[in-house]
Design a protein around this motif. Structure first.
Motif, PDB file in Angstrom:
ATOM      1  N   CYS A   1       0.798  -1.094  -0.193  1.00 44.23           N
ATOM      2  CA  CYS A   1      -0.037   0.217   0.076  1.00 44.23           C
ATOM      3  C   CYS A   1       1.058   1.341  -0.090  1.00 44.23           C
ATOM      4  CB  CYS A   1      -0.802  -0.093   1.092  1.00 44.23           C
ATOM      5  SG  CYS A   1      -2.040   1.469   1.261  1.00 44.23           S
ATOM      6  N   ALA A   2       1.695   1.145   1.004  1.00 46.65           N
ATOM      7  CA  ALA A   2       2.682   2.648   0.854  1.00 46.65           C
ATOM      8  C   ALA A   2       3.468   2.839  -0.110  1.00 46.65           C
ATOM      9  CB  ALA A   2       3.724   2.345   2.307  1.00 46.65           C
ATOM     10  N   ALA A   3       3.771   1.414  -0.741  1.00 46.66           N
ATOM     11  CA  ALA A   3       4.712   1.716  -2.021  1.00 46.66           C
ATOM     12  C   ALA A   3       4.205   2.161  -3.058  1.00 46.66           C
ATOM     13  CB  ALA A   3       5.294   0.291  -2.451  1.00 46.66           C
ATOM     14  N   ALA A   4       2.901   1.687  -3.334  1.00 50.83           N
ATOM     15  CA  ALA A   4       2.098   2.274  -4.605  1.00 50.83           C
ATOM     16  C   ALA A   4       1.691   3.894  -4.202  1.00 50.83           C
ATOM     17  CB  ALA A   4       0.883   1.735  -4.671  1.00 50.83           C
ATOM     18  N   LEU A   5       1.381   4.118  -3.155  1.00 48.64           N
ATOM     19  CA  LEU A   5       0.844   5.549  -2.697  1.00 48.64           C
ATOM     20  C   LEU A   5       1.897   6.461  -2.988  1.00 48.64           C
ATOM     21  CD1 LEU A   5      -1.701   5.090   0.204  1.00 48.64           C
ATOM     22  CD2 LEU A   5      -2.279   5.653  -2.380  1.00 48.64           C
ATOM     23  N   ALA A   6       3.244   6.081  -2.678  1.00 44.17           N
ATOM     24  CA  ALA A   6       4.288   6.943  -2.617  1.00 44.17           C
ATOM     25  C   ALA A   6       4.675   7.444  -3.880  1.00 44.17           C
ATOM     26  CB  ALA A   6       5.416   6.234  -1.943  1.00 44.17           C
TER      27      ALA A   6
ATOM     28  N   GLY B   1       7.146  13.874  -7.291  1.00 45.01           N
ATOM     29  CA  GLY B   1       7.949  15.328  -7.442  1.00 45.01           C
ATOM     30  C   GLY B   1       9.088  15.459  -6.407  1.00 45.01           C
ATOM     31  N   GLY B   2       9.283  14.608  -5.395  1.00 45.63           N
ATOM     32  CA  GLY B   2      10.324  14.575  -4.648  1.00 45.63           C
ATOM     33  C   GLY B   2      11.540  14.251  -5.240  1.00 45.63           C
ATOM     34  N   LEU B   3      11.567  13.444  -6.157  1.00 48.67           N
ATOM     35  CA  LEU B   3      12.563  13.177  -7.318  1.00 48.67           C
ATOM     36  C   LEU B   3      12.942  14.005  -8.022  1.00 48.67           C
ATOM     37  CD1 LEU B   3      11.565   9.315  -7.820  1.00 48.67           C
ATOM     38  CD2 LEU B   3      13.453  10.171  -6.246  1.00 48.67           C
ATOM     39  N   TYR B   4      12.075  14.588  -8.510  1.00 47.96           N
ATOM     40  CA  TYR B   4      12.108  15.656  -9.714  1.00 47.96           C
ATOM     41  C   TYR B   4      12.741  16.845  -9.058  1.00 47.96           C
ATOM     42  CZ  TYR B   4       8.919  12.626 -12.263  1.00 47.96           C
ATOM     43  OH  TYR B   4       8.435  11.622 -12.767  1.00 47.96           O
ATOM     44  N   VAL B   5      12.474  17.524  -7.787  1.00 48.23           N
ATOM     45  CA  VAL B   5      13.165  18.540  -7.429  1.00 48.23           C
ATOM     46  C   VAL B   5      14.474  18.251  -7.044  1.00 48.23           C
ATOM     47  CG1 VAL B   5      10.847  19.530  -6.594  1.00 48.23           C
ATOM     48  CG2 VAL B   5      12.041  18.092  -5.032  1.00 48.23           C
TER      49      VAL B   5
ATOM     50  N   SER C   1       8.736  10.060  -2.900  1.00 52.16           N
ATOM     51  CA  SER C   1       9.285   8.794  -3.543  1.00 52.16           C
ATOM     52  C   SER C   1      10.755   8.712  -3.293  1.00 52.16           C
ATOM     53  CB  SER C   1       8.949   8.685  -4.752  1.00 52.16           C
ATOM     54  OG  SER C   1       7.464   8.632  -5.180  1.00 52.16           O
ATOM     55  N   VAL C   2      11.309   7.695  -3.347  1.00 56.31           N
ATOM     56  CA  VAL C   2      12.729   7.489  -3.284  1.00 56.31           C
ATOM     57  C   VAL C   2      13.431   6.712  -4.356  1.00 56.31           C
ATOM     58  CG1 VAL C   2      12.624   7.518  -0.509  1.00 56.31           C
ATOM     59  CG2 VAL C   2      12.972   5.507  -1.670  1.00 56.31           C
ATOM     60  N   GLU C   3      14.466   7.072  -4.644  1.00 58.51           N
ATOM     61  CA  GLU C   3      15.171   6.506  -5.962  1.00 58.51           C
ATOM     62  C   GLU C   3      15.313   5.048  -5.617  1.00 58.51           C
ATOM     63  OE1 GLU C   3      18.891   8.428  -3.484  1.00 58.51           O
ATOM     64  OE2 GLU C   3      16.559   8.390  -3.949  1.00 58.51           O
TER      65      GLU C   3
ATOM     66  N   LEU D   1      10.433   6.149 -13.627  1.00 56.91           N
ATOM     67  CA  LEU D   1      10.649   6.486 -12.334  1.00 56.91           C
ATOM     68  C   LEU D   1      11.940   5.683 -11.753  1.00 56.91           C
ATOM     69  CD1 LEU D   1       9.224   8.745 -10.754  1.00 56.91           C
ATOM     70  CD2 LEU D   1       7.782   7.033  -9.911  1.00 56.91           C
ATOM     71  N   TRP D   2      11.768   4.347 -11.949  1.00 62.62           N
ATOM     72  CA  TRP D   2      12.814   3.450 -11.101  1.00 62.62           C
ATOM     73  C   TRP D   2      14.049   3.173 -11.951  1.00 62.62           C
ATOM     74  CZ3 TRP D   2      10.601   5.273  -7.366  1.00 62.62           C
ATOM     75  CH2 TRP D   2       9.207   4.914  -7.015  1.00 62.62           C
ATOM     76  N   GLY D   3      13.938   3.729 -13.268  1.00 70.34           N
ATOM     77  CA  GLY D   3      15.060   3.547 -13.918  1.00 70.34           C
ATOM     78  C   GLY D   3      15.956   4.876 -14.149  1.00 70.34           C
ATOM     79  N   ALA D   4      15.698   5.662 -15.321  1.00 72.12           N
ATOM     80  CA  ALA D   4      16.469   6.639 -15.639  1.00 72.12           C
ATOM     81  C   ALA D   4      16.236   7.824 -14.754  1.00 72.12           C
ATOM     82  CB  ALA D   4      16.068   7.093 -16.932  1.00 72.12           C
TER      83      ALA D   4
END
Length: 318
Positions: free
Chosen positions: A6-11, A126-130, A150-152, A217-220
């Motif tokens: 649940c957390a993984a998807a919502l994140a 958006g946390g990854l993008y900033v 989200s985290v890398e 998201l989880w690649g590049a």
């Protein structure tokens, strides 16, 4: 679904998608013309420095920040914007990874002559993008707020703890891809249960954007974040963790899921020597919608820290 499924998807998901409208129908929108001729839509209000930049989660337009933006505008200038393919912005070429998104934002700000310094705030993906943008403009970003980010390599990191599939976004990706295919075939609306949440008025570019962002998201995008700075020095940084993301899980699974998710966020806070992580109670993943006060308070605290005031200490937000 595994303990943190649940957390993984919502994140990575902010499920409010705003259908595009005619730009001239919204007098609060400024259109930035990018070098390739595309346009990005910005909404800016308030005055003062540093300027706060708001980056939404997956599928979210700038309107997802409206409650937060009103509060932050009482203290300083604040700008939200629609990423390429979302809201009122034109679509963008693939890939829609962090580097492409950060470049668009950079070029849009320059086109509108919106200069730094900046405090950046990113929710979810958006946390990854900033973080990519902060590496692109390190001299201009003077503070950061990450909102249930989200985290890398989140898929691999969660799967390593909870088993295969714990961090997968395959479900939402497949739904967006089905909506895209149906829109291209002019087959919306449809009784197909996979397409129930497809909005007939949503532009094809929006579905393309949703699929393309998830594919990167989880690649590049993760590669770009991981290849950036491992330390922000003494950059004012606050990471907010939603307190009820795993509320549907039974104990002890919930306690384990909460601990792992908070641990990943604590790692992000430690990118700064003065970074702090806080839990926001009474909210799930959509903190900007459910607790705009908590998000605005964190942003304002970082703004004041960038102006020279001390950053506060870790504490839960009730």
């Amino acid at each position: 679904m595994t303990a943190l499924g649940c957390a993984a998807a919502l994140a990575v998901v902010l499920t409010v998608t705003v259908t595009a409208a005619a730009p001239l129908a919204d007098p609060g929108v400024q259109l930035a013309r990018l070098p390739d001729g595309r346009h990005l839509a910005f909404r800016c209000t308030g005055s003062g420095t540093p300027t706060v930049l708001l980056e939404g989660g997956w599928a979210a337009s700038s309107l997802a920040w409206s409650k937060v933006e009103r509060l932050v505008a009482l203290v300083t200038r604040v700008c939200s914007y629609d990423r390429a393919g979302l809201g009122l912005s034109d679509g963008g070429p693939a890939p829609r990874d962090g580097a492409a998104i950060a470049r668009d934002l950079d070029e849009g700000l320059r086109a509108l002559k919106i200069a730094g310094p900046f405090v950046v705030a990113g929710h979810s993906a958006g946390g990854l993008y900033v973080r990519v943008f902060a590496d692109r403009r390190p001299g201009d970003v003077v503070g950061m707020v990450l909102v249930d980010p989200s985290v890398e390599y989140q898929d691999k990191r969660l799967s390593a703890v909870f088993g295969p599939g714990a961090g997968s976004t395959a479900g939402i990706r497949n739904r967006a891809a089905a909506c895209l295919a149906a829109a291209k075939a002019h087959a919306l609306p449809s009784p197909d249960p996979k397409l129930v949440r497809c909005a007939a008025a949503t532009p094809i570019a929006t579905w393309e954007t949703q699929v393309a962002e998830l594919d990167s998201l989880w690649g590049a995008t993760s590669d770009e974040v991981a290849g950036g700075r491992s330390s922000y020095g003494a950059l004012p940084l606050i990471v907010l963790t939603a307190g009820d993301t795993n509320a549907a899980l039974p104990d002890p699974s919930r306690r384990v899921a909460d601990r792992v998710w908070a641990g990943l966020h604590q790692e992000l806070a430690e990118h700064s020597t003065i970074g702090v992580r806080r839990t926001v109670e009474r909210t799930g993943h959509l903190i900007p919608r459910d607790r705009p006060d908590a998000v605005a308070d964190a942003i304002i605290e970082v703004v004041k820290a960038a102006r020279g005031e001390p950053l506060g200490t870790p504490r839960p937000i009730g």
